[in-house]
Design an enzyme around this catalytic site. Structure first.
Site, mmCIF file in Angstrom:
data_model
loop_
_atom_site.group_PDB
_atom_site.id
_atom_site.type_symbol
_atom_site.label_atom_id
_atom_site.label_comp_id
_atom_site.label_asym_id
_atom_site.label_seq_id
_atom_site.Cartn_x
_atom_site.Cartn_y
_atom_site.Cartn_z
ATOM 1 N N CYS B 133 0.834 -1.213 0.000
ATOM 2 C CA CYS B 133 0.000 0.000 0.000
ATOM 3 C C CYS B 133 0.865 1.258 0.000
ATOM 4 O O CYS B 133 1.345 1.685 1.046
ATOM 5 C CB CYS B 133 -0.931 -0.006 1.202
ATOM 6 S SG CYS B 133 -1.967 1.456 1.296
ATOM 7 N N CYS B 136 -0.412 4.176 2.064
ATOM 8 C CA CYS B 136 -0.262 4.009 3.515
ATOM 9 C C CYS B 136 1.193 4.219 3.940
ATOM 10 O O CYS B 136 1.460 4.823 4.967
ATOM 11 C CB CYS B 136 -0.663 2.604 3.960
ATOM 12 S SG CYS B 136 -2.248 2.056 3.391
ATOM 13 N N ASP B 137 2.114 3.682 3.161
ATOM 14 C CA ASP B 137 3.477 3.524 3.658
ATOM 15 C C ASP B 137 4.527 4.374 2.947
ATOM 16 O O ASP B 137 5.674 4.431 3.383
ATOM 17 C CB ASP B 137 3.890 2.045 3.557
ATOM 18 C CG ASP B 137 2.945 1.141 4.338
ATOM 19 O OD1 ASP B 137 2.289 1.640 5.268
ATOM 20 O OD2 ASP B 137 2.853 -0.047 4.014
#
Lengths: 108, 321
Positions: B133, B136-137
């Site tokens: 992701c 997200c990261d």
């Protein structure tokens, strides 16, 4: 809103590392959808096991020092601390039964 | 007892809910505990959903779909389905919290789950430099050199997004032709921070604690090389999420749920499927939404044809409940 207490780079030593409790730190950020999804589940686990484990939150945007120190590269990241040491790491948002299974040793 | 239970909360699930709710079927939608909103919750700008000429953020689009479904009376539960019995006239749906719900129809719209490379190191280093992701990261890879593996739109999107943070992004692909759409491919190719690595597959992920490199095998001549990177984002596609219905619903050779022609009808009466879980080909937010519409209309039609003894069960229970 989560009921968990916020910890910061400044309070981490006192609130987490020097604590005599088992403490799980939820590393999160505002822009992280899975973090928001898992937050109420962590609250529920904390309230059901309040005598066993405390859950606190650390915003990685505002507290880069601790995020870097604990090599966070993916959030949500949940790290359990005992006596100042990381004893368990759980990565990613998971359903409540899966998280309870990951944390089983700290909940009984 | 319900008239319809919808399982899944992506564009297919929510659109089915909007249609079923407007048809006064009072749908119950099981949205999952941590993945409510589905794949689009992990995307950024959606530029190809009709009606949003300026683009819309994926999570915003899903919030709007949820609001629209609720506005017409959809009830949403944030829990996961752990088992299903779809075979009889009355379907039962068991949730993670132990609750059992019954309905005359089920619309199955569980989408797909990220595919893994299947390497041992992938699990070991998951969350320590291996990610699925980018939104997200990506933040954690500021000024780093990283890699994305994959050749479709999601790989192009992830690589392009990651250049906001990383100094350099290698885009590793096992061939030299791409599934990705031209617009996404051109955008990645034009990005100075992205370097394409053709005809390589990831064989090893190195690192102790954090990812520090990859072992790549050339898919043409078999030579092995290493690439020093601080992170690996995996975007090699997704598989339909069908484990809940194995043994009950027929699957296609692609692993998707088999439906009758252009309808959403599965092999079991009263069970309909929609979205990516039936679609090995197009897999777009808007095709999933259209597919959800089909499922709601098929369910409505099926309910209208049921004998009174069955439909009365819904009313009887809803009056006493």
């Amino acid at each position: 809103m989560s009921s968990a207490k916020d910890v910061t780079d400044a309070t981490f030593v006192d609130d987490v590392l020097n604590s005599s409790d088992t403490i799980m730190v939820d590393f999160w950020a505002e822009w992280c959808g899975p973090c928001k999804a898992v937050s109420p589940i962590l609250d529920a686990i904390a309230s059901e096991h309040s005598d066993k484990i405390k859950i606190v939150k650390l915003n990685v945007d505002d507290n880069p020092e601790m995020a870097m120190k604990y090599q966070i590269t993916s959030i949500p990241a949940m790290k359990v601390f005992r006596g100042g040491e990381v004893v368990k790491t759980v990565i990613g948002a998971k359903p409540k039964p899966a998280l309870e299974a990951d944390l089983a040793e700290f909940l009984v | 007892m319900r008239q319809v239970i919808i399982i899944g909360s992506g564009p297919a699930g929510y659109t089915a809910a909007i249609y079923a709710a407007r048809a006064n079927l009072k749908p119950l939608l099981i949205a999952s505990s941590v993945e409510a909103g589905g794949e689009l919750m992990k995307t950024t700008e959606v530029e190809n959903y009709p009606g949003f000429a300026e683009g819309i953020q994926g999570p915003d689009l899903m919030m709007k779909m949820q609001e629209q479904a609720e506005k017409f009376g959809t009830e949403i539960i944030l829990d996961d389905v752990v088992s299903l019995d779809l075979t009889g006239d009355i379907k039962t749906v068991t949730l993670g919290n132990g609750d059992v719900h019954e309905a005359l129809t089920v619309i199955f719209a569980t989408g797909s789950a990220y595919r893994k490379l299947g390497l041992e190191d992938e699990e070991r280093l998951s969350g320590q430099g291996v990610s699925w992701c980018a939104t997200c990261d990506g933040f954690f890879f500021r000024k780093k050199t990283i890699a994305v593996v994959g050749g479709g739109d999601s790989a192009m999107e992830e690589a392009t997004f990651l250049t906001k943070f990383a100094d350099k992004v290698y885009l590793i692909h096992r061939s030299d032709s791409f599934r990705a759409s031209k617009v996404m491919l051109d955008r990645a190719a034009a990005n100075e921070k992205i370097e394409f690595v053709f005809n390589k597959r990831v064989e090893h992920i190195y690192g102790d604690g954090l990812v520090n490199g990859l072992g790549l095998i050339d898919t043409v001549d078999g030579t092995e090389t290493t690439l020093n990177v601080g992170g690996l984002f995996i975007a090699i596609g997704a598989d339909p999420r069908t484990h809940l219905v194995h043994g009950q619903l027929d699957l296609t050779s692609f692993g998707t749920i088999a439906v009758d022609g252009r309808s959403s009808r599965t092999n079991l009466p009263g069970v309909f499927a929609a979205g990516d879980v039936i679609d090995p080909t197009y897999r777009q937010a808007v095709t999933a939404a259209g597919s959800g519409t089909v499922a709601a209309l098929d369910a409505e039609h099926y309910l209208a044809g049921l004998p009174k003894e069955l439909t009365e069960l819904v009313e009887a229970v809803s009056v006493t409940a």
